[in-house]
Design a protein around this motif. Structure first.
Motif, PDB file in Angstrom:
ATOM      1  N   VAL A  41    -116.175 104.824  40.191  1.00  0.00           N
ATOM      2  CA  VAL A  41    -115.436 105.974  40.726  1.00  0.00           C
ATOM      3  C   VAL A  41    -116.274 106.722  41.750  1.00  0.00           C
ATOM      4  N   SER A  79    -116.277 104.716  44.922  1.00  0.00           N
ATOM      5  CA  SER A  79    -114.964 104.734  45.579  1.00  0.00           C
ATOM      6  C   SER A  79    -114.786 106.033  46.351  1.00  0.00           C
ATOM      7  N   GLY A 127    -114.641 105.594  50.149  1.00  0.00           N
ATOM      8  CA  GLY A 127    -113.217 105.672  50.405  1.00  0.00           C
ATOM      9  C   GLY A 127    -112.451 104.391  50.111  1.00  0.00           C
ATOM     10  N   HIS A 128    -112.895 103.628  49.111  1.00  0.00           N
ATOM     11  CA  HIS A 128    -112.202 102.399  48.747  1.00  0.00           C
ATOM     12  C   HIS A 128    -111.295 102.653  47.552  1.00  0.00           C
ATOM     13  N   ALA A 129    -110.008 102.305  47.682  1.00  0.00           N
ATOM     14  CA  ALA A 129    -109.102 102.461  46.539  1.00  0.00           C
ATOM     15  C   ALA A 129    -109.336 101.357  45.509  1.00  0.00           C
ATOM     16  N   GLN A 130    -109.829 100.185  45.953  1.00  0.00           N
ATOM     17  CA  GLN A 130    -110.005  99.061  45.026  1.00  0.00           C
ATOM     18  C   GLN A 130    -111.024  99.364  43.949  1.00  0.00           C
ATOM     19  N   GLN A 184    -111.498 102.192  42.439  1.00  0.00           N
ATOM     20  CA  GLN A 184    -110.813 102.910  41.364  1.00  0.00           C
ATOM     21  C   GLN A 184    -109.963 101.974  40.542  1.00  0.00           C
ATOM     22  N   ALA A 185    -109.365 100.961  41.198  1.00  0.00           N
ATOM     23  CA  ALA A 185    -108.576  99.987  40.452  1.00  0.00           C
ATOM     24  C   ALA A 185    -109.474  99.236  39.469  1.00  0.00           C
ATOM     25  N   PHE A 186    -110.714  98.934  39.903  1.00  0.00           N
ATOM     26  CA  PHE A 186    -111.606  98.222  38.982  1.00  0.00           C
ATOM     27  C   PHE A 186    -112.062  99.122  37.839  1.00  0.00           C
ATOM     28  N   ALA A 187    -112.221 100.429  38.109  1.00  0.00           N
ATOM     29  CA  ALA A 187    -112.525 101.354  37.008  1.00  0.00           C
ATOM     30  C   ALA A 187    -111.386 101.357  35.994  1.00  0.00           C
ATOM     31  N   LEU A 188    -110.154 101.268  36.498  1.00  0.00           N
ATOM     32  CA  LEU A 188    -108.979 101.175  35.620  1.00  0.00           C
ATOM     33  C   LEU A 188    -109.043  99.910  34.767  1.00  0.00           C
ATOM     34  N   LEU A 233    -107.457 108.628  37.065  1.00  0.00           N
ATOM     35  CA  LEU A 233    -108.412 107.976  36.174  1.00  0.00           C
ATOM     36  C   LEU A 233    -108.870 108.913  35.070  1.00  0.00           C
ATOM     37  N   ILE A 269    -109.268 109.445  47.300  1.00  0.00           N
ATOM     38  CA  ILE A 269    -108.330 108.323  47.249  1.00  0.00           C
ATOM     39  C   ILE A 269    -106.970 108.865  46.815  1.00  0.00           C
ATOM     40  N   LEU A 302    -103.732 103.765  45.697  1.00  0.00           N
ATOM     41  CA  LEU A 302    -104.234 103.010  44.535  1.00  0.00           C
ATOM     42  C   LEU A 302    -103.133 102.138  43.938  1.00  0.00           C
ATOM     43  N   LEU A 358    -102.902  98.012  43.608  1.00  0.00           N
ATOM     44  CA  LEU A 358    -102.741  97.331  42.325  1.00  0.00           C
ATOM     45  C   LEU A 358    -101.638  96.284  42.376  1.00  0.00           C
ATOM     46  N   LEU A 410    -104.547  93.389  44.470  1.00  0.00           N
ATOM     47  CA  LEU A 410    -105.140  93.098  43.170  1.00  0.00           C
ATOM     48  C   LEU A 410    -104.096  92.683  42.154  1.00  0.00           C
TER      49      LEU A 410
END
Lengths: 99, 170
Positions: free
Chosen positions: A46, A49, A53-56, A58-62, B54, B124, B129, B133, B137
């Motif tokens: 996080v 990110s 400024g990468h949204a990906q 945060q997706a990996f934190a998810l 998050l 973000i 996000l 997803l 991803l």
């Protein structure tokens, strides 16, 4: 507020988790330490990110949080099964895979 | 800006102190509750880093689900120990030395990579996000749901007592 301070906090959390894994004898205590380590990794994702400024990220934190839930469920099921068969919850006392 | 730094300092102190409690407290039930404090502190840090979604997921999944599960397991296995107090930790000083050395190595190897600047740029956005997803991803996203199904089936198979399974078959 610097990026470096939060990065050091994540490192400290990770190292405290490692310390817990090395010292705990109770299987659930080991699980608690693993949760600390996973949280340190999620905090790092996080933080970076936000920096880059990468949204990906945060997706990996998810994904980390979701997989931690899976890991906790499976781990606790194994510990309950283990406590029923070997009558112990100490990780040191378990030295067979097939009971 | 000073208030910002104060909030971060308080959250960091909370996280570090309760993380130390998690690994050192003899009473496992109290250790699990300290883990809840760590998780809430990390959720607060997520809020400070403007990752609100998050932070909510962290509170919902970690504090709501995982912590409840861990407390359940502690209470179910406490009978074996006679209490929820764990046996004494072993090899505390070598482990502390190893963890501290690892911390020094991590700090020295990453401090050159990150500039000591305040955060800048935009946060973000949640719709970005969500788009990530389901577009870039989408494969890891689906694999995570597969892992969830496998975990549920595995946990049920492990936790059902053996005699219950054999009576069902006969």
């Amino acid at each position: 507020m610097t990026v470096r301070a939060l990065l050091w906090l994540a490192h400290a959390l990770f190292c405290i988790g490692i310390f817990g894994i090395l010292t705990r004898r109770h299987a659930i205590g080991l699980l608690l330490s693993i949760e600390l380590i996973l949280n340190a990794a999620a905090l790092n994702f996080v933080l970076f990110s936000r920096v880059f400024g990468h949204a990906q990220a945060q997706a990996f934190a998810l994904f980390i949080i979701a997989l931690a839930a899976c890991e906790a469920g499976i781990g606790l099921a194994i510990i309950l099964r283990l406590s029923r068969y070997t009558k112990t919850v100490l990780a040191d006392d378990v030295h067979v895979l097939k009971g | 800006m000073a208030a910002h730094a104060l909030v971060i300092g308080c959250l960091a102190a909370l996280v570090l102190l309760s993380a130390l409690w998690v690994v050192t407290l003899r009473n496992l039930f109290r250790a699990a509750l300290s883990l809840g404090l760590v998780l809430l502190g990390v959720a607060g840090l997520f809020l400070v880093l403007e990752a609100e979604f998050l932070a909510f997921v962290q509170i919902l999944v970690y504090v709501g689900a995982i912590l409840t599960l861990i407390v359940f397991a502690i209470m179910l296995t406490a009978k074996l120990q006679g209490s929820v107090t764990a046996p004494a930790n072993r090899q505390v000083f070598p482990a502390a030395a190893i963890a501290f050395a690892l911390f020094i190595v991590l700090v020295s190897s990453t401090s050159a990579l990150v500039p000591a600047t305040p955060l800048s740029g935009d946060a973000i956005r949640l719709d970005v996000l969500g788009q990530e997803l389901v577009k870039t991803l989408v494969l890891p996203f689906e694999v995570v749901s597969l892992v969830f199904v496998a975990a549920v089936i595995g946990a049920i198979t492990l936790a059902v007592p053996r005699h219950a399974k054999s009576t069902k078959r006969s």
